[in-house]
Design a protein around this motif. Structure first.
Motif, PDB file in Angstrom:
ATOM      1  N   GLU A 189       0.578  -1.085  -0.303  1.00 32.14           N
ATOM      2  CA  GLU A 189      -0.502  -0.169   0.359  1.00 32.14           C
ATOM      3  C   GLU A 189       0.221   1.341  -0.049  1.00 32.14           C
ATOM      4  O   GLU A 189       0.230   2.248  -0.260  1.00 32.14           O
ATOM      5  N   VAL A 190       2.221   0.829   0.431  1.00 30.71           N
ATOM      6  CA  VAL A 190       3.227   2.342  -0.190  1.00 30.71           C
ATOM      7  C   VAL A 190       4.542   2.264  -0.797  1.00 30.71           C
ATOM      8  O   VAL A 190       4.533   0.792  -1.150  1.00 30.71           O
ATOM      9  N   VAL A 191       3.997   3.665  -0.751  1.00 29.66           N
ATOM     10  CA  VAL A 191       5.704   3.594  -2.364  1.00 29.66           C
ATOM     11  C   VAL A 191       6.645   2.745  -2.157  1.00 29.66           C
ATOM     12  O   VAL A 191       7.566   3.174  -0.877  1.00 29.66           O
ATOM     13  N   ARG A 192       7.097   2.029  -2.392  1.00 28.99           N
ATOM     14  CA  ARG A 192       8.076   1.360  -2.410  1.00 28.99           C
ATOM     15  C   ARG A 192       9.029   1.336  -3.882  1.00 28.99           C
ATOM     16  O   ARG A 192       8.472   1.324  -4.897  1.00 28.99           O
ATOM     17  N   PRO A 193      10.305   0.231  -3.718  1.00 26.26           N
ATOM     18  CA  PRO A 193      11.156  -0.231  -5.322  1.00 26.26           C
ATOM     19  C   PRO A 193      10.064  -1.013  -5.499  1.00 26.26           C
ATOM     20  O   PRO A 193       9.565  -2.277  -4.540  1.00 26.26           O
ATOM     21  N   GLY A 194       9.785  -1.443  -6.713  1.00 24.11           N
ATOM     22  CA  GLY A 194       8.574  -2.382  -7.135  1.00 24.11           C
ATOM     23  C   GLY A 194       7.094  -1.841  -6.889  1.00 24.11           C
ATOM     24  O   GLY A 194       6.200  -2.391  -8.238  1.00 24.11           O
ATOM     25  N   TYR A 218       2.253   7.946 -14.398  1.00 27.81           N
ATOM     26  CA  TYR A 218       2.108   6.782 -13.812  1.00 27.81           C
ATOM     27  C   TYR A 218       4.253   6.264 -13.498  1.00 27.81           C
ATOM     28  O   TYR A 218       4.528   7.078 -14.222  1.00 27.81           O
ATOM     29  N   TYR A 219       3.846   5.918 -12.340  1.00 30.11           N
ATOM     30  CA  TYR A 219       5.785   5.396 -12.002  1.00 30.11           C
ATOM     31  C   TYR A 219       5.581   4.130 -12.100  1.00 30.11           C
ATOM     32  O   TYR A 219       5.134   3.686 -11.301  1.00 30.11           O
ATOM     33  N   PHE A 220       7.090   3.527 -12.820  1.00 32.47           N
ATOM     34  CA  PHE A 220       7.168   2.422 -11.588  1.00 32.47           C
ATOM     35  C   PHE A 220       8.623   2.490 -11.058  1.00 32.47           C
ATOM     36  O   PHE A 220       9.823   3.002 -12.058  1.00 32.47           O
ATOM     37  N   SER A 255      11.728   1.338 -10.328  1.00 26.33           N
ATOM     38  CA  SER A 255      12.713   0.756 -11.005  1.00 26.33           C
ATOM     39  C   SER A 255      14.498   0.452 -11.444  1.00 26.33           C
ATOM     40  O   SER A 255      14.882   0.861 -10.196  1.00 26.33           O
ATOM     41  N   VAL A 256      14.154   0.770 -11.923  1.00 27.60           N
ATOM     42  CA  VAL A 256      15.460   1.525 -12.596  1.00 27.60           C
ATOM     43  C   VAL A 256      15.023   2.810 -13.383  1.00 27.60           C
ATOM     44  O   VAL A 256      13.847   3.189 -14.316  1.00 27.60           O
ATOM     45  N   PRO A 257      16.419   3.474 -13.876  1.00 27.37           N
ATOM     46  CA  PRO A 257      16.429   4.883 -14.826  1.00 27.37           C
ATOM     47  C   PRO A 257      16.309   5.225 -15.843  1.00 27.37           C
ATOM     48  O   PRO A 257      16.933   4.557 -17.078  1.00 27.37           O
ATOM     49  N   LEU A 258      14.566   4.030 -16.416  1.00 22.54           N
ATOM     50  CA  LEU A 258      14.962   4.341 -18.531  1.00 22.54           C
ATOM     51  C   LEU A 258      13.702   4.722 -18.074  1.00 22.54           C
ATOM     52  O   LEU A 258      13.723   5.541 -19.961  1.00 22.54           O
ATOM     53  N   GLY A 259      13.199   6.087 -17.830  1.00 20.19           N
ATOM     54  CA  GLY A 259      11.993   7.582 -18.609  1.00 20.19           C
ATOM     55  C   GLY A 259      10.521   6.401 -19.070  1.00 20.19           C
ATOM     56  O   GLY A 259      10.590   5.953 -18.694  1.00 20.19           O
ATOM     57  N   GLU A 260      10.629   7.444 -19.863  1.00 20.23           N
ATOM     58  CA  GLU A 260       9.369   7.056 -20.170  1.00 20.23           C
ATOM     59  C   GLU A 260       9.016   5.945 -21.765  1.00 20.23           C
ATOM     60  O   GLU A 260      10.159   5.127 -22.063  1.00 20.23           O
ATOM     61  N   ILE A 261       7.572   4.940 -21.128  1.00 20.58           N
ATOM     62  CA  ILE A 261       7.376   3.483 -20.940  1.00 20.58           C
ATOM     63  C   ILE A 261       6.354   3.319 -21.716  1.00 20.58           C
ATOM     64  O   ILE A 261       5.301   3.757 -21.697  1.00 20.58           O
ATOM     65  N   ASP A 262       6.069   3.222 -23.106  1.00 21.50           N
ATOM     66  CA  ASP A 262       4.308   3.344 -23.801  1.00 21.50           C
ATOM     67  C   ASP A 262       4.377   1.809 -23.289  1.00 21.50           C
ATOM     68  O   ASP A 262       4.858   0.747 -24.411  1.00 21.50           O
ATOM     69  N   ALA A 282       9.203   5.368 -15.834  1.00 18.64           N
ATOM     70  CA  ALA A 282      10.553   4.293 -15.049  1.00 18.64           C
ATOM     71  C   ALA A 282      11.561   5.200 -14.039  1.00 18.64           C
ATOM     72  O   ALA A 282      12.937   5.283 -14.478  1.00 18.64           O
ATOM     73  N   ILE A 283      11.522   4.926 -12.860  1.00 24.20           N
ATOM     74  CA  ILE A 283      12.544   5.699 -11.799  1.00 24.20           C
ATOM     75  C   ILE A 283      13.079   4.522 -11.807  1.00 24.20           C
ATOM     76  O   ILE A 283      12.645   3.497 -11.226  1.00 24.20           O
ATOM     77  N   SER A 284      14.507   5.571 -10.928  1.00 25.11           N
ATOM     78  CA  SER A 284      15.200   4.987  -9.866  1.00 25.11           C
ATOM     79  C   SER A 284      14.717   4.824  -8.438  1.00 25.11           C
ATOM     80  O   SER A 284      14.276   6.366  -8.560  1.00 25.11           O
ATOM     81  N   THR A 285      15.288   4.686  -7.220  1.00 20.83           N
ATOM     82  CA  THR A 285      15.021   5.162  -5.925  1.00 20.83           C
ATOM     83  C   THR A 285      15.596   6.555  -5.324  1.00 20.83           C
ATOM     84  O   THR A 285      16.369   6.879  -4.308  1.00 20.83           O
ATOM     85  N   ASP A 286      17.037   6.002  -6.828  1.00 19.20           N
ATOM     86  CA  ASP A 286      17.801   8.236  -6.892  1.00 19.20           C
ATOM     87  C   ASP A 286      16.924   8.763  -7.451  1.00 19.20           C
ATOM     88  O   ASP A 286      17.611  10.401  -7.284  1.00 19.20           O
ATOM     89  N   ALA A 287      15.620   9.171  -7.718  1.00 23.87           N
ATOM     90  CA  ALA A 287      15.200   9.975  -8.727  1.00 23.87           C
ATOM     91  C   ALA A 287      14.519  11.162  -7.382  1.00 23.87           C
ATOM     92  O   ALA A 287      14.083  10.493  -6.464  1.00 23.87           O
TER      93      ALA A 287
END
Length: 150
Positions: free
Chosen positions: A83-88, A97-99, A101-108, A117-122
């Motif tokens: 229920e809370v935002v965490r990796p995965g 929407y945000y995933f 995970s890893v820093p890949l940017g926009e995914i269609d 797709a963002i990392s925990t460093d974002a």
């Protein structure tokens, strides 16, 4: 609209694998050129570090990064339900929407949705970490409302 998490994960994995292939190909090309021209591995004919080696090192660093991204993806719990935002987590906000995970940017997605797709460093992850549906957070001089986390 809901996001198919399995499709999202597979798209991320495909993107990472494509990047790995690209960097391997570049490095193989550079290695072939080095052998053709008999470049010394440390210095060029003028005693300077060769441009080809620098290009090779740069691609090797990129390759290490994407391999690390692949490892991060492999270690994500694809069945993640929290229920809370965490990796995965997949996070639906009123802005998109945000995933996490890893820093890949926009995914269609096939549904027509776009997921970032963002990392925990974002920076945005730092603001949304630990939040849940109904919470909001400040980002870039605005308020972002979290609609759903899965």
């Amino acid at each position: 609209m809901s996001i198919n998490k399995e499709e999202l994960f597979n798209k991320c994995l495909d993107m990472v694998n494509d990047r790995i292939d690209q960097y391997n190909e570049k490095m193989n090309t550079i290695t072939g050129q080095n052998e053709q021209h008999k470049f010394h591995p440390d210095f060029d004919e003028y005693g300077n570090k060769g441009e080809m080696l620098t290009e090779y090192e740069k691609n090797a660093a990129y390759l290490d990064r994407v391999r690390s991204m692949k490892e991060t993806l492999a270690n994500l719990d694809r069945e993640h339900r929290s229920e809370v935002v965490r990796p995965g987590s997949v996070v639906e906000t009123k802005n998109g929407y945000y995933f996490v995970s890893v820093p890949l940017g926009e995914i269609d997605m096939e549904s027509g949705s776009k997921v970032y797709a963002i990392s925990t460093d974002a920076p945005i992850y730092k603001e949304m970490e630990g939040k849940k549906a109904g919470d909001s957070f400040s980002f870039r001089d605005g308020e972002v409302d979290i609609v759903k986390v899965w």
